[in-house]
Design a protein around this motif. Structure first.
Motif: not given
Lengths: 164, 121
Positions: A92, A94, A133, B111-115, B118, B120
């Motif tokens: 999982p 984002i 996102y 495993i990764r949180d681009k939000l 960023a 935001l």
């Protein structure tokens, strides 16, 4: 004029399908209500009258057919497999998915298509930078074109054909 | 002939949707995190809801009951299926956005949180 008729008759059609009748009185009521409502909300529903065309309508029908057979089948299969297997193999994340459409309704169509397929859910949208996102449970890429190819490329192609 | 076809197609869709609802429920128990559970909720709402309603519509068309009843149930089922298709993702969007922003449901494991990257929030 075209907008008034298309929106009004669509509302009338929904009314008639919902009530399941085809008597003269019901048809008159349906068309009356449809045209009256179309007068009020038509401008908000259809921003650009010139985009109403038969070709776009058939593209939408083709998209719906493909979406509810092939695309949904593949998405359901992978998630059902993950739910039932001993080792789900989830990754999982984002991820950041860019989009290149302009109209609001096309953005909504892409977001709804992404969320309606199990395995991907839109968490947020950045309208200035044109990015979704997306919470993706089998993340293969985290940003840019690769993520777009895995999540929304096909939906975007259809949304462009139908709404842009 | 067409009645038999509609009956078989409709009842298969209803059985499929029952199975998918059950699997969605199992997913709810197996996944231990809000965001993962949203995915099994989608299996329940689209696979378990929409396909079942379309199946019901086709099944009703094949039955030997008075016309007005047949078309009424068909119409209600089809319109409800369309409403679920358009409304359920909106609910999912609002829930996931609210859960993420409020911090009530931490999206773990992730495993990764681009939000977050960023910025935001």
């Amino acid at each position: 004029m075209k907008r008034l008729l298309v929106v009004g008759l669509s509302i009338a059609l929904v009314y008639l399908v919902y009530t399941g009748t085809l008597s003269v009185v019901e048809v008159l009521i349906a068309v009356g209500i449809g045209l009256a409502l179309s007068r009020v909300i038509g401008v908000d529903l259809v921003k650009d009258e010139s985009k109403l065309s038969v070709r776009r309508f058939f593209e939408a029908v083709k998209y719906a057919l493909k979406y509810f057979t092939v695309i949904e089948y593949l998405a359901h299969y992978s998630v059902v497999k993950a739910i039932l297997s001993r080792d789900p193999g989830l990754k999982p994340a984002i991820v950041e998915v860019p989009y290149y459409v302009n109209s609001e309704i096309a953005v909504v169509t892409i977001a709804n298509s992404i969320t309606n397929t199990p395995g991907t859910v839109v968490v947020d949208v950045d309208e200035k930078r044109k990015k979704f996102y997306v919470h993706w449970i089998f993340a293969e890429a985290f940003e840019g074109e690769e993520a777009r190819r895995g999540v929304s490329a096909e939906f975007e192609e259809w949304a462009k054909k139908i709404f842009d | 002939m067409i009645d038999v076809l509609l009956f078989v197609l409709g009842s298969s869709l209803m059985v499929l949707s029952a199975v998918l609802s059950l699997i969605g429920a199992v997913g709810f128990l197996r996944f231990r995190n809000f965001f993962l559970r949203l995915h099994s909720a989608t299996v329940g709402s689209i696979g378990g809801g929409v396909y079942g309603l379309v199946g019901l519509a086709l099944l009703t068309l094949s039955l030997d009951v008075p016309g007005y009843l047949k078309y009424y149930i068909f119409g209600v089922a089809i319109v409800s299926a369309a409403l679920v298709v358009f409304a359920s993702p909106t609910g999912s969007h609002i829930l996931s956005r609210a859960a993420y922003r409020s911090g009530e449901a931490a999206p773990r494991p992730l495993i990764r949180d681009k939000l977050k990257e960023a910025g935001l929030e």
